[in-house]
Design a protein around this motif. Structure first.
Motif, short mmCIF file in Angstrom:
data_model
loop_
_atom_site.label_atom_id
_atom_site.label_comp_id
_atom_site.label_asym_id
_atom_site.label_seq_id
_atom_site.Cartn_x
_atom_site.Cartn_y
_atom_site.Cartn_z
N TYR A 1 0.85 -1.11 0.07
CA TYR A 1 0.05 -0.12 -0.08
C TYR A 1 0.77 1.31 -0.03
CZ TYR A 1 -2.47 3.75 2.42
OH TYR A 1 -3.19 5.06 2.66
N ARG A 2 2.02 1.13 0.82
CA ARG A 2 3.05 2.21 0.78
C ARG A 2 3.42 2.72 -0.47
NH1 ARG A 2 7.62 4.50 1.39
NH2 ARG A 2 8.12 5.40 3.24
N GLU A 3 3.42 1.88 -1.47
CA GLU A 3 4.07 2.11 -2.71
C GLU A 3 3.29 3.38 -3.61
OE1 GLU A 3 7.13 1.20 -3.26
OE2 GLU A 3 6.40 1.77 -5.14
N HIS A 4 2.01 3.43 -3.15
CA HIS A 4 1.23 4.72 -3.74
C HIS A 4 2.01 6.01 -3.60
CE1 HIS A 4 -0.65 5.77 0.18
NE2 HIS A 4 -0.79 6.94 -0.20
N LEU A 5 2.70 6.27 -2.38
CA LEU A 5 3.30 7.38 -2.20
C LEU A 5 4.21 7.63 -3.39
CD1 LEU A 5 3.73 7.05 1.74
CD2 LEU A 5 2.26 8.41 0.46
N ASN A 6 4.71 6.69 -3.89
CA ASN A 6 5.89 6.86 -5.00
C ASN A 6 5.25 7.35 -6.29
OD1 ASN A 6 7.72 6.59 -2.94
ND2 ASN A 6 7.62 4.21 -3.42
N ILE A 7 3.80 7.06 -6.33
CA ILE A 7 3.40 7.19 -7.68
C ILE A 7 2.91 8.92 -7.75
CG2 ILE A 7 1.57 6.60 -9.08
CD1 ILE A 7 1.25 4.06 -7.63
N GLN A 8 3.29 9.79 -8.68
CA GLN A 8 3.18 11.01 -8.61
C GLN A 8 1.91 11.24 -9.44
OE1 GLN A 8 4.52 13.30 -6.97
NE2 GLN A 8 6.00 11.88 -6.10
N ASP A 9 1.61 10.57 -10.44
CA ASP A 9 0.33 10.92 -11.15
C ASP A 9 -0.89 10.47 -10.45
OD1 ASP A 9 -0.77 11.27 -14.44
OD2 ASP A 9 -1.62 9.59 -13.33
N VAL A 10 -1.86 11.46 -10.23
CA VAL A 10 -3.07 11.06 -9.46
C VAL A 10 -3.80 9.94 -10.17
CG1 VAL A 10 -3.61 12.80 -8.19
CG2 VAL A 10 -4.00 13.21 -10.50
N GLU A 11 -4.20 9.91 -11.35
CA GLU A 11 -4.88 8.87 -11.93
C GLU A 11 -4.26 7.55 -11.57
OE1 GLU A 11 -7.87 8.69 -13.27
OE2 GLU A 11 -8.20 10.83 -13.39
N LYS A 12 -3.06 7.71 -11.75
CA LYS A 12 -2.23 6.03 -11.62
C LYS A 12 -2.46 5.64 -10.09
CE LYS A 12 0.78 6.11 -15.26
NZ LYS A 12 2.15 6.59 -15.82
N ARG A 13 -2.14 6.91 -9.15
CA ARG A 13 -1.98 6.63 -7.81
C ARG A 13 -3.60 5.89 -7.41
NH1 ARG A 13 -0.54 10.35 -2.71
NH2 ARG A 13 1.41 10.56 -3.55
N ARG A 14 -4.68 6.64 -8.03
CA ARG A 14 -5.95 6.15 -7.65
C ARG A 14 -6.15 4.67 -8.19
NH1 ARG A 14 -11.20 6.54 -10.78
NH2 ARG A 14 -9.57 6.51 -12.50
#
Lengths: 601, 487
Positions: free
Chosen positions: B255-268
């Motif tokens: 779950y923590r990985e999401h913090l490394n995703i800058q693009d919001v769509e990808k993060r979502r």
């Protein structure tokens, strides 16, 4: 320079000397002029071992901080990197080395000094980047235990507790054991080892094993320490969470003491600068070193803050009186004597001025409403009041978005004082925190749960009241001015860890078996055989010396409490303190929080 | 007595003087050391090749035929121990490493290759090896000629590595040896060595086997995860996490990985994927909320950015947004929507009431946030409405779930005028708090009336110095005082 290290019962100058010697030996290996590139984190701890003058004597001409890019111009033969074995630092070094102008002449030689030790992993990393071959010397400098004061050693290993309890990485314990072996090599085998907690057990095991593996370690030094007490921070999670109320403890809580230095807001120190003529108000923080070399500081640092004011005003009177003496000096002899005392008096005066300013700064905070409210809640929890329901003050703080660390400290304190929170209460706090500070903090909450700081009450039983009563952790009649018990350091709460040390010395842990079983981890005793010639014949009235090693960190208030015990007239035991890191509740919780931002490098 | 041993002893004897030195090669010329190291690393490469060769000749994957096994076996028989001694003599010269194959295990193993009977004995000897590994005392005599570099037991190897010496791990070829090595490293608690061994295993074992073995070795698993995180081997890490989904903390680290995703769509999208992970029921609901919140924020952000650039909405013109609402906490989002979208109908995604319902925000939290937002806009009517309730007879009543003293504080922080402020100070139930607040925020009316109700002449007289001379307030106090006298 290091007089304060020899002031205690155990002369720690020897340890510092050993460290200096090794540093000199390494520097001399790299013949010719040198520049040192520092991992910034290391400059603090190294400063306690050696000054620049030592480096200069060994042809260190320039010093830089480690950062990516091209290394600064410096006409030196050797470039030496002083670094912790961390991969992100290796990347910077790689960058530095690759950008070095190969065409320049004469070429500069590269060396690398790993602190506290060489890492196969890092060397492998450098090899993969193709730069490992560029380093002529790759060595390690085992900076395990750094002498901070006459009775205080620290490994300054920031993440020791986190590594042990969150990452199952016990490397720091290995270093602790190694540090203890070094200490024994210098100060003799410690005949008795006591311990409480899993980490304590591990360290004792490693020490015993290391001793077995190096039969040559049987040394012929008369033992300085009688007892080693290994305490796992996990055994006493409560103490660091509470706000320290000693002078030094408060300085650390509010401004943070780093490697015996503190940085303070300059405004209160501005006045003295006037003499220097026309200078603007200083904007740089005022940096002060705090250790027992300063007479006044040694006297007040372990006092409850409420008792500091009266000492300072008394000192002020004495100093003014001393300066008044000059009017009575009539004869040349008298004047001469006065003048000879002047430097000492001036030092005392500036020391007094500094601490008066610091005390003022602290007082501004301790008299604030919020400090008082916060302290009230802490003390309620520690004395066992209303620990099983949602606390209004905590809720209010969340609603006002006070710093998250403050909230976490309080919630964890409540949890520890209640042997875990009721599921409903825990869920409520969690929800409020996540909604207010962001869902990603679920990672931090999870870390705190894993470390045992925040947890649901599983057994359905709250052991804390029993522990509190048996160990007398809460004292209602506390005397802050003239203390008669260690509980003065938290104005009522006696640190559990120090109580364990106190009860071990007298009457012994057998009297508290039941409580020891309630605290996590095993308790144990080991003996290390000494040759008959080295066995101590104690003089009548001679105090025993106990080394208390806090695995996972120690607070200044706990140190103060142990110093208080050392000074007790009929105490019979003097304490030397060692730790993986000097901590306070804030720095401790911070180390357990999930790093949400990427590292600055 | 070997050099290494002698050095260790020398270290401890001399440690009084050189307490920190753990390097046994101090006395040698640095150049020599360097070349030795270079040769050592060369040997690693050569050994690598060996490994491939031996994979082919080993017996059906059984560790019986492994090199280390055969070396141990030979070493315990007298003839080969002589051989060992010979070779150790050869190795005594610093150039030993230049002939890596000469005494390498390779030749010994091929010695056995042809001898059929050994295979049967080998099966028995296997368990024997295990015993020896776990009870190293049995092998004591061998420690006498440790110089024979391939002869170090896993334990010795770990010890040497702990002291920062270069050790080739390549000679641990069987799975069992590798695992013993790993367990030894873990028992030594030295993360540096554990990681080094793990890197070696990662390189030489098939993933499935490595993962399977790590499942029962949590400490080692943690070290590997930490290492992968540090080196950024994301794919390997995720594979590992996927396979070892038994532990909660591992799901969280995914779950923590999401913090490394800058693009919001990808993060979502990523968060959406996380919902399916087997978290505890409670964590699942938080992560579900996190996903829903981000989804909302994306919609609101797109909409509001449009409104703002179009310049038609007054509120955005008057109070331009300072930052995007993306990735902000829930309460901040609620504040935002109370600020910009207060009057919207419940049906829209950006309306505060919708947020309140969707995320089950408690009343208290909602009122606090709405109050702060409306007070900031100085929308005092909205503030008033927040606390007004009508009972079933149609009477209105003021009620606050947070206590009116808190309301006063928040209003005061937002510079509410005295007229507004005193209305709420008056509602504070506790008399003492009410007086304190009234005095503090100069709500003279409230203070005076309270004292009047208390019939406290002394305080009222004292209060006179707090109001302006000749003001209406002073007159009021005087008249009350006169009245009180008359009573």
């Amino acid at each position: 320079m290091a007089a304060h290290l020899s002031s205690g019962r155990v002369n720690l100058t020897a340890l510092r000397e050993a460290g200096r010697r090794e540093l000199r030996e390494f520097l001399d290996k790299c013949a010719g002029s040198k520049a040192i590139v520092w991992d910034e984190y290391l400059t603090g701890p190294f400063g306690l071992i050696a000054q620049y003058s030592l480096l200069k004597e060994h042809e260190v001409e320039k010093m830089f901080t480690l950062k990516p890019g091209r290394l600064p111009q410096a006409d030196v033969k050797n470039i030496i990197f002083f670094v912790r074995p961390r991969l992100e630092l290796m990347d910077i070094i790689t960058d530095n080395v690759l950008r070095e102008d190969r065409g320049r002449s004469p070429q500069r030689d590269f060396h690398i000094l790993f602190v506290p030790r060489r890492s196969l992993l890092c060397e492998q990393w450098l090899k993969e980047q193709g730069v490992l071959g560029s380093f002529i010397h790759r060595e390690q400098y085992s900076l395990d235990l750094i002498p901070f004061d006459g009775d205080l050693l620290s490994m300054e290993s920031e993440s020791a507790f986190k590594e042990c309890y969150l990452e199952s990485d016990q490397t720091s314990l290995y270093h602790a054991a190694k540090g203890l072996m070094t200490l024994q090599a210098l100060y003799g085998t410690i005949p008795q080892i006591f311990g409480k907690g899993d980490c304590a057990r591990h360290v004792a095991n490693m020490m015993i094993r290391m001793k077995r593996e190096f039969p040559g370690s049987q040394n012929s030094i008369f033992p300085v320490f009688d007892t080693l007490l290994l305490l796992d921070r996990n055994v006493d999670l409560l103490t660091p969470l509470a706000t320290q109320l000693t002078y030094e403890g408060l300085i650390d809580e509010i401004y943070g003491i780093q490697n015996t230095y503190v940085k303070l807001p300059p405004e209160k120190f501005a006045l003295k600068k006037q003499g220097e003529g026309g200078k603007d108000l200083p904007t740089e923080p005022k940096k002060l070193q705090l250790n027992s070399a300063e007479e006044l500081y040694a006297e007040i640092r372990d006092k409850n803050f409420n008792a500091v004011g009266s000492v300072l005003s008394k000192k002020a009177k004495i100093i003014s009186a001393a300066f008044e003496e000059r009017h009575h000096a009539k004869t040349v002899g008298e004047i001469k004597q006065f003048v000879s005392q002047l430097p000492h008096m001036q030092a005392a005066r500036s020391s007094l001025a500094n601490h008066t300013s610091i005390a003022e700064l602290i007082k501004d905070i301790t008299t604030s409403e919020d400090f008082f409210d916060n302290l009230t809640v802490e003390q309620e929890f520690m004395s066992g009041i209303d620990t099983d329901k949602v606390n209004n003050y905590i809720e209010d703080c969340i609603a006002q978005k006070h710093p998250l660390i403050k909230i976490l400290r309080l919630v964890c304190l409540q949890s520890v004082c209640n042997s875990g929170l009721k599921q409903k209460v825990l869920d409520h706090y969690k929800r409020e925190i996540l909604q207010t500070y962001g869902y990603e903090h679920i990672l931090t909450l999870n870390n705190l749960e894993k470390a045992g700081l925040l947890k649901p009450q599983t057994s359905g039983r709250n052991n804390y009241p029993t522990i509190r009563k048996t160990l007398r952790l809460w004292m209602d009649d506390v005397n802050e001015q003239n203390p008669n018990d260690i509980s003065y350091v938290y104005s009522g709460y006696a640190p559990l860890s120090v109580r364990l040390a106190q009860l071990l010395a007298r009457p012994g842990w057998r009297s508290i078996e039941e409580v020891l079983k309630m605290l996590p981890g095993p308790h144990f005793e080991e003996r290390q055989q000494l040759p008959t010639g080295l066995q101590k014949k104690r003089q009548h009235g001679e105090n025993r010396v106990t080394l208390v090693f806090f695995l996972g960190g120690v607070t200044y208030a706990e140190i103060a409490a142990l110093r208080f015990l050392s000074q007790m007239e009929d105490g019979g035991t003097e304490y030397v303190i060692a730790t993986t890191k000097l901590i306070n509740g804030t720095s401790w919780i911070k180390s357990l929080m999930d790093k949400l931002e990427p590292a600055p490098f | 007595m070997s050099r290494a041993r002698a050095d260790e002893e020398e270290y401890w004897h001399s440690s009084k003087f050189r307490a920190f030195t753990f390097d046994d090669e101090d006395d040698e010329l640095s150049q020599l050391k360097e070349s030795k190291r270079a040769v050592n690393s060369l040997r690693d490469i050569v050994d690598d090749d060996d490994d491939d060769d031996l994979e082919r000749v080993s017996w059906s994957g059984e560790p019986v035929g492994s090199i280390s096994w055969s070396i141990k076996e030979t070493a315990s028989s007298s003839t080969s121990s002589l051989e060992g001694r010979d070779s150790s003599l050869q190795k005594g010269s610093s150039s030993y490493a230049a002939f890596p194959k000469q005494v390498s295990s390779y030749s010994l193993s091929s010695l056995f290759k042809g001898e059929v009977p050994h295979i049967q004995y080998g099966q028995m000897a296997l368990s024997d090896t295990g015993v020896k590994n776990y009870a190293p005392e049995l092998r004591r005599p061998k420690a006498e000629y440790k110089d024979y570099s391939s002869d170090w037991s896993p334990k010795d190897t770990v010890r040497r590595m702990q002291r920062g010496k270069v050790c080739s791990l390549e000679r641990f070829r069987s799975l069992q040896d590798k695992l013993v090595l790993l367990d030894e490293a873990v028992a030594g608690h030295d993360g540096n060595v554990i990681t080094a061994v793990l890197i070696f295993l990662k390189r030489t074992l098939r993933r499935e086997i490595l993962f399977r073995e790590l499942e029962v070795r949590q400490v080692a698993l943690c070290h590997l995860i930490h290492f992968l995180k540090e080196t950024g081997e994301q794919k390997f890490l995720l594979d590992l996490l996927r396979l070892c989904f038994f532990s909660l903390s591992l799901q969280l680290s995914q779950y923590r990985e999401h913090l490394n995703i800058q693009d919001v769509e990808k993060r979502r999208e990523f968060l959406k994927g996380c919902i399916g992970l087997p978290f505890s029921a409670e964590d699942t609901s938080h992560i579900q909320d996190h996903y829903t919140l981000l989804e909302r924020q994306i919609i609101i952000e797109a909409n509001d950015r449009h409104l703002e650039t179009a310049g038609q909405s007054e509120i955005f013109r008057k109070y331009p947004r300072k930052a995007s609402i993306l990735n902000m906490p829930l309460v901040t989002t609620l504040f935002y929507s109370c600020f910009y979208h207060y009057t919207e109908a419940e049906g829209t995604f950006s309306s505060p009431t919708n947020l309140k319902k969707t995320f089950k925000i408690p009343d208290k939290q909602y009122v606090l946030t709405a109050l702060a937002a409306r007070a900031k806009l100085r929308a005092w009517d909205d503030v008033d409405a927040l606390f007004t309730t009508k009972n079933w007879l149609g009477y209105t009543k003021k009620k606050a779930p947070i206590g009116f003293h808190r309301v006063v504080e928040i209003l005061q922080r937002n510079n509410a005028p005295v007229q507004v402020l005193q209305e709420y100070v008056r509602l504070v139930e506790d008399v003492e708090t009410r007086l304190n607040l009234a005095t503090k925020y100069k709500c003279h009316d409230v203070a005076i009336e309270t004292y009047r109700d208390l019939k406290d002449r002394i305080q009222l007289t004292a209060y006179k110095c707090k109001v302006e001379r000749g003001s209406a307030d002073e007159e009021k106090i005087n008249s009350i005082l006169n009245n009180l006298v008359r009573n």
